[in-house]
Design a protein around this motif. Structure first.
Motif, PDB file in Angstrom:
ATOM      1  N   ARG A 141      43.089 -28.651  46.130  1.00 40.22           N
ATOM      2  CA  ARG A 141      43.371 -27.239  46.352  1.00 40.22           C
ATOM      3  C   ARG A 141      44.850 -26.957  46.078  1.00 40.22           C
ATOM      4  O   ARG A 141      45.729 -27.591  46.670  1.00 40.22           O
ATOM      5  N   VAL A 142      45.124 -26.015  45.194  1.00 43.16           N
ATOM      6  CA  VAL A 142      46.509 -25.678  44.865  1.00 43.16           C
ATOM      7  C   VAL A 142      47.095 -24.786  45.954  1.00 43.16           C
ATOM      8  O   VAL A 142      46.375 -24.054  46.636  1.00 43.16           O
ATOM      9  N   ASN A 143      48.420 -24.843  46.104  1.00 42.88           N
ATOM     10  CA  ASN A 143      49.089 -23.908  47.011  1.00 42.88           C
ATOM     11  C   ASN A 143      50.305 -23.252  46.379  1.00 42.88           C
ATOM     12  O   ASN A 143      51.109 -22.618  47.061  1.00 42.88           O
ATOM     13  N   ALA A 144      50.436 -23.406  45.037  1.00 43.00           N
ATOM     14  CA  ALA A 144      51.541 -22.769  44.322  1.00 43.00           C
ATOM     15  C   ALA A 144      51.069 -22.346  42.933  1.00 43.00           C
ATOM     16  O   ALA A 144      50.122 -22.911  42.377  1.00 43.00           O
ATOM     17  N   PHE A 145      51.771 -21.375  42.371  1.00 43.09           N
ATOM     18  CA  PHE A 145      51.342 -20.745  41.116  1.00 43.09           C
ATOM     19  C   PHE A 145      52.556 -20.388  40.278  1.00 43.09           C
ATOM     20  O   PHE A 145      53.629 -20.092  40.798  1.00 43.09           O
ATOM     21  N   ARG A 146      52.345 -20.417  38.946  1.00 42.18           N
ATOM     22  CA  ARG A 146      53.315 -19.849  38.008  1.00 42.18           C
ATOM     23  C   ARG A 146      52.553 -19.147  36.889  1.00 42.18           C
ATOM     24  O   ARG A 146      51.664 -19.735  36.255  1.00 42.18           O
ATOM     25  N   ALA A 147      52.900 -17.901  36.633  1.00 40.81           N
ATOM     26  CA  ALA A 147      52.285 -17.144  35.550  1.00 40.81           C
ATOM     27  C   ALA A 147      52.795 -17.637  34.201  1.00 40.81           C
ATOM     28  O   ALA A 147      53.973 -17.985  34.062  1.00 40.81           O
ATOM     29  N   GLY A 148      51.914 -17.677  33.213  1.00 40.77           N
ATOM     30  CA  GLY A 148      52.314 -18.055  31.869  1.00 40.77           C
ATOM     31  C   GLY A 148      53.397 -17.156  31.338  1.00 40.77           C
ATOM     32  O   GLY A 148      53.326 -15.921  31.468  1.00 40.77           O
ATOM     33  N   SER A 149      54.442 -17.753  30.759  1.00 40.24           N
ATOM     34  CA  SER A 149      55.583 -17.025  30.189  1.00 40.24           C
ATOM     35  C   SER A 149      56.284 -16.150  31.229  1.00 40.24           C
ATOM     36  O   SER A 149      56.970 -15.193  30.875  1.00 40.24           O
ATOM     37  N   PHE A 150      56.094 -16.476  32.523  1.00 42.87           N
ATOM     38  CA  PHE A 150      56.681 -15.729  33.639  1.00 42.87           C
ATOM     39  C   PHE A 150      56.224 -14.273  33.667  1.00 42.87           C
ATOM     40  O   PHE A 150      56.866 -13.429  34.286  1.00 42.87           O
ATOM     41  N   GLY A 151      55.078 -13.985  33.020  1.00 42.11           N
ATOM     42  CA  GLY A 151      54.625 -12.608  32.864  1.00 42.11           C
ATOM     43  C   GLY A 151      53.821 -12.105  34.050  1.00 42.11           C
ATOM     44  O   GLY A 151      52.628 -11.778  33.916  1.00 42.11           O
ATOM     45  N   PHE A 152      54.444 -12.001  35.217  1.00 42.51           N
ATOM     46  CA  PHE A 152      53.763 -11.583  36.436  1.00 42.51           C
ATOM     47  C   PHE A 152      54.295 -10.226  36.892  1.00 42.51           C
ATOM     48  O   PHE A 152      55.221  -9.663  36.292  1.00 42.51           O
ATOM     49  N   ASN A 153      53.718  -9.696  37.964  1.00 41.20           N
ATOM     50  CA  ASN A 153      54.266  -8.519  38.635  1.00 41.20           C
ATOM     51  C   ASN A 153      53.990  -8.629  40.135  1.00 41.20           C
ATOM     52  O   ASN A 153      53.435  -9.624  40.602  1.00 41.20           O
ATOM     53  N   ARG A 154      54.374  -7.597  40.850  1.00 48.19           N
ATOM     54  CA  ARG A 154      54.217  -7.651  42.310  1.00 48.19           C
ATOM     55  C   ARG A 154      52.747  -7.807  42.708  1.00 48.19           C
ATOM     56  O   ARG A 154      52.435  -8.472  43.703  1.00 48.19           O
ATOM     57  N   GLU A 155      51.847  -7.200  41.928  1.00 50.30           N
ATOM     58  CA  GLU A 155      50.421  -7.339  42.237  1.00 50.30           C
ATOM     59  C   GLU A 155      49.960  -8.792  42.157  1.00 50.30           C
ATOM     60  O   GLU A 155      49.005  -9.176  42.843  1.00 50.30           O
ATOM     61  N   THR A 156      50.636  -9.597  41.335  1.00 42.65           N
ATOM     62  CA  THR A 156      50.296 -11.017  41.260  1.00 42.65           C
ATOM     63  C   THR A 156      50.463 -11.680  42.621  1.00 42.65           C
ATOM     64  O   THR A 156      49.638 -12.509  43.029  1.00 42.65           O
ATOM     65  N   LEU A 157      51.514 -11.312  43.331  1.00 46.01           N
ATOM     66  CA  LEU A 157      51.741 -11.901  44.650  1.00 46.01           C
ATOM     67  C   LEU A 157      50.658 -11.469  45.630  1.00 46.01           C
ATOM     68  O   LEU A 157      50.202 -12.279  46.455  1.00 46.01           O
ATOM     69  N   THR A 158      50.222 -10.211  45.533  1.00 47.15           N
ATOM     70  CA  THR A 158      49.099  -9.771  46.364  1.00 47.15           C
ATOM     71  C   THR A 158      47.848 -10.565  46.036  1.00 47.15           C
ATOM     72  O   THR A 158      47.114 -11.008  46.936  1.00 47.15           O
ATOM     73  N   ALA A 159      47.599 -10.772  44.747  1.00 49.84           N
ATOM     74  CA  ALA A 159      46.420 -11.536  44.321  1.00 49.84           C
ATOM     75  C   ALA A 159      46.494 -12.973  44.811  1.00 49.84           C
ATOM     76  O   ALA A 159      45.480 -13.562  45.218  1.00 49.84           O
ATOM     77  N   LEU A 160      47.682 -13.556  44.791  1.00 48.78           N
ATOM     78  CA  LEU A 160      47.846 -14.915  45.305  1.00 48.78           C
ATOM     79  C   LEU A 160      47.575 -14.968  46.801  1.00 48.78           C
ATOM     80  O   LEU A 160      46.889 -15.876  47.291  1.00 48.78           O
ATOM     81  N   SER A 161      48.118 -13.999  47.537  1.00 48.52           N
ATOM     82  CA  SER A 161      47.902 -13.961  48.973  1.00 48.52           C
ATOM     83  C   SER A 161      46.418 -13.877  49.302  1.00 48.52           C
ATOM     84  O   SER A 161      45.919 -14.575  50.197  1.00 48.52           O
ATOM     85  N   LEU A 162      45.697 -13.038  48.558  1.00 48.33           N
ATOM     86  CA  LEU A 162      44.264 -12.888  48.804  1.00 48.33           C
ATOM     87  C   LEU A 162      43.480 -14.131  48.407  1.00 48.33           C
ATOM     88  O   LEU A 162      42.355 -14.340  48.886  1.00 48.33           O
ATOM     89  N   ASN A 163      44.058 -14.958  47.545  1.00 47.95           N
ATOM     90  CA  ASN A 163      43.456 -16.247  47.193  1.00 47.95           C
ATOM     91  C   ASN A 163      43.999 -17.392  48.040  1.00 47.95           C
ATOM     92  O   ASN A 163      43.724 -18.563  47.735  1.00 47.95           O
ATOM     93  N   ARG A 164      44.778 -17.042  49.056  1.00 50.81           N
ATOM     94  CA  ARG A 164      45.323 -18.032  49.990  1.00 50.81           C
ATOM     95  C   ARG A 164      46.186 -19.076  49.281  1.00 50.81           C
ATOM     96  O   ARG A 164      46.132 -20.270  49.555  1.00 50.81           O
ATOM     97  N   ILE A 165      47.013 -18.603  48.360  1.00 49.09           N
ATOM     98  CA  ILE A 165      48.009 -19.435  47.682  1.00 49.09           C
ATOM     99  C   ILE A 165      49.368 -18.935  48.132  1.00 49.09           C
ATOM    100  O   ILE A 165      49.786 -17.837  47.755  1.00 49.09           O
ATOM    101  N   PRO A 166      50.079 -19.693  48.968  1.00 40.51           N
ATOM    102  CA  PRO A 166      51.264 -19.146  49.647  1.00 40.51           C
ATOM    103  C   PRO A 166      52.573 -19.198  48.873  1.00 40.51           C
ATOM    104  O   PRO A 166      53.554 -18.572  49.292  1.00 40.51           O
ATOM    105  N   PHE A 167      52.625 -19.935  47.746  1.00 38.87           N
ATOM    106  CA  PHE A 167      53.883 -20.075  47.018  1.00 38.87           C
ATOM    107  C   PHE A 167      53.722 -19.630  45.560  1.00 38.87           C
ATOM    108  O   PHE A 167      52.689 -19.871  44.929  1.00 38.87           O
ATOM    109  N   ASP A 168      54.778 -19.000  45.054  1.00 36.62           N
ATOM    110  CA  ASP A 168      54.817 -18.599  43.648  1.00 36.62           C
ATOM    111  C   ASP A 168      56.165 -18.992  43.062  1.00 36.62           C
ATOM    112  O   ASP A 168      57.187 -18.992  43.750  1.00 36.62           O
ATOM    113  N   SER A 169      56.150 -19.327  41.764  1.00 37.52           N
ATOM    114  CA  SER A 169      57.402 -19.639  41.064  1.00 37.52           C
ATOM    115  C   SER A 169      57.392 -18.979  39.695  1.00 37.52           C
ATOM    116  O   SER A 169      57.675 -19.608  38.679  1.00 37.52           O
TER     117      SER A 169
END
Length: 320
Positions: A141-169
């Motif tokens: 089970r992963v607990n961290a994420f990185r978007a390809g080419s750093f192409g994320f936005n604030r909604e990505t963090l909401t999506a991670l939270s809802l998937n129970r992934i607590p860390f983003d880079s």
């Protein structure tokens, strides 16, 4: 003691989107193993160097290619990384979404290069699918994420939270970070909490040319990285995040080792091994979040180091 994150984005590309089923076996071999006339310089070489120096890295593995080519190649990557005890986390390149043999999302035709181009619900679905592919391949089970080419936005963090992934880079102040909607008024260079997720941004610095640059093995000289690590320690920074890729020790044609980058990587590993009393190389599993109350200015590197790096990059063949 400064927490240092050696993060490796693990990706496979077919160098174009035509005839990818025929191209994939050779592409997989080149990107993952990196065969050359003087030996392999892909992922196994990096793993050996890390093992020789007793270092543990974070491997952000891109799994969506498996929706086209099957689970076996992904499981092979996961096995290579997991066997020596490194950490496996989630990386998504959404260019693969429309290539899946079974639709990941309804109504997707054509390429959407960045995760930020998808709605919140679509991001939730893609992150869930990617995490499931990693787990099925044996990555846990992963607990961290990185978007390809750093192409994320604030909604990505909401999506991670809802998937129970607590860390983003995914935040990179030299690329999409400032307009991601995360910390819109202040550049993010240290950990912070947003939407229930702890953001650990790429470490960036202001070079002698006064441009922000992120700390990537192909983009920074060893002298720059060493100096920045000492500077971060002396200024009591919480985290230092370094990037490289599974294919980064090869030249642009991927037919021989890039000797300059190989030397940088080996020197960096040796430096971190020698200075364990100052730098703690770690991952996100078991990490106690360390958000800061206020963001400091980016680190700086002197003009003379920028000049030497530009000379090195020129010797590599026109890299900036």
């Amino acid at each position: 003691m400064l927490d240092v994150f050696l993060t490796v984005d693990v990706e496979v590309w077919c160098d174009g989107w035509d005839n990818i089923d025929a191209k994939f076996p050779d592409a997989f071999k080149r990107y993952i193993y990196g065969p050359t006339s003087t030996g392999d310089y892909g992922l196994p070489y990096q793993l050996r160097q890390l093992q020789e120096h007793g270092l543990t890295a974070v491997f952000f593995v891109e799994p969506l290619f498996a929706t086209r080519f099957g689970s076996a190649p992904l499981a092979e990557i996961v096995g290579l990384v997991r066997e020596p005890g490194h950490e496996i986390q989630l990386h998504l390149h959404t260019e693969w979404v429309d290539e899946s043999t079974e639709p990941l999302l309804e109504g997707i035709t054509g390429k959407r290069q960045f995760l930020r181009y998808f709605s919140l619900q679509e991001q939730i679905t893609l992150i869930r699918a990617g995490a499931g592919l990693i787990e099925t391949a044996g990555g846990g089970r992963v607990n961290a994420f990185r978007a390809g080419s750093f192409g994320f936005n604030r909604e990505t963090l909401t999506a991670l939270s809802l998937n129970r992934i607590p860390f983003d880079s995914s935040y990179n102040a030299s690329l999409f970070g400032p307009d991601s909607g995360v910390s819109p008024q202040i550049l993010l260079v240290e950990p912070m909490e947003c939407e229930g997720v702890y953001e650990y941004p790429m470490t960036v610095f202001q070079s002698g040319s006064r441009k922000l640059r992120h700390t990537q093995v192909t983009a920074c000289s060893y002298r720059e990285m060493e100096g920045l690590l000492w500077q971060a320690l002396e200024s009591r920074r919480k985290a230092f995040v370094i990037l490289f890729h599974n294919f980064e020790l090869l030249n642009s044609r991927m037919d021989r080792p890039d000797d300059i980058v190989v030397a940088r990587f080996r020197k960096l590993c040796s430096f971190l091994d020698r200075h364990r009393d100052c730098f703690r190389v770690r991952g996100f599993q078991g990490l106690a979040p360390a958000p800061v109350l206020s963001q400091p200015a980016p680190l700086t590197s002197p003009l003379w180091k920028t000049g030497l790096r530009m000379l090195e990059q020129g010797l590599r063949g026109g890299f900036s």
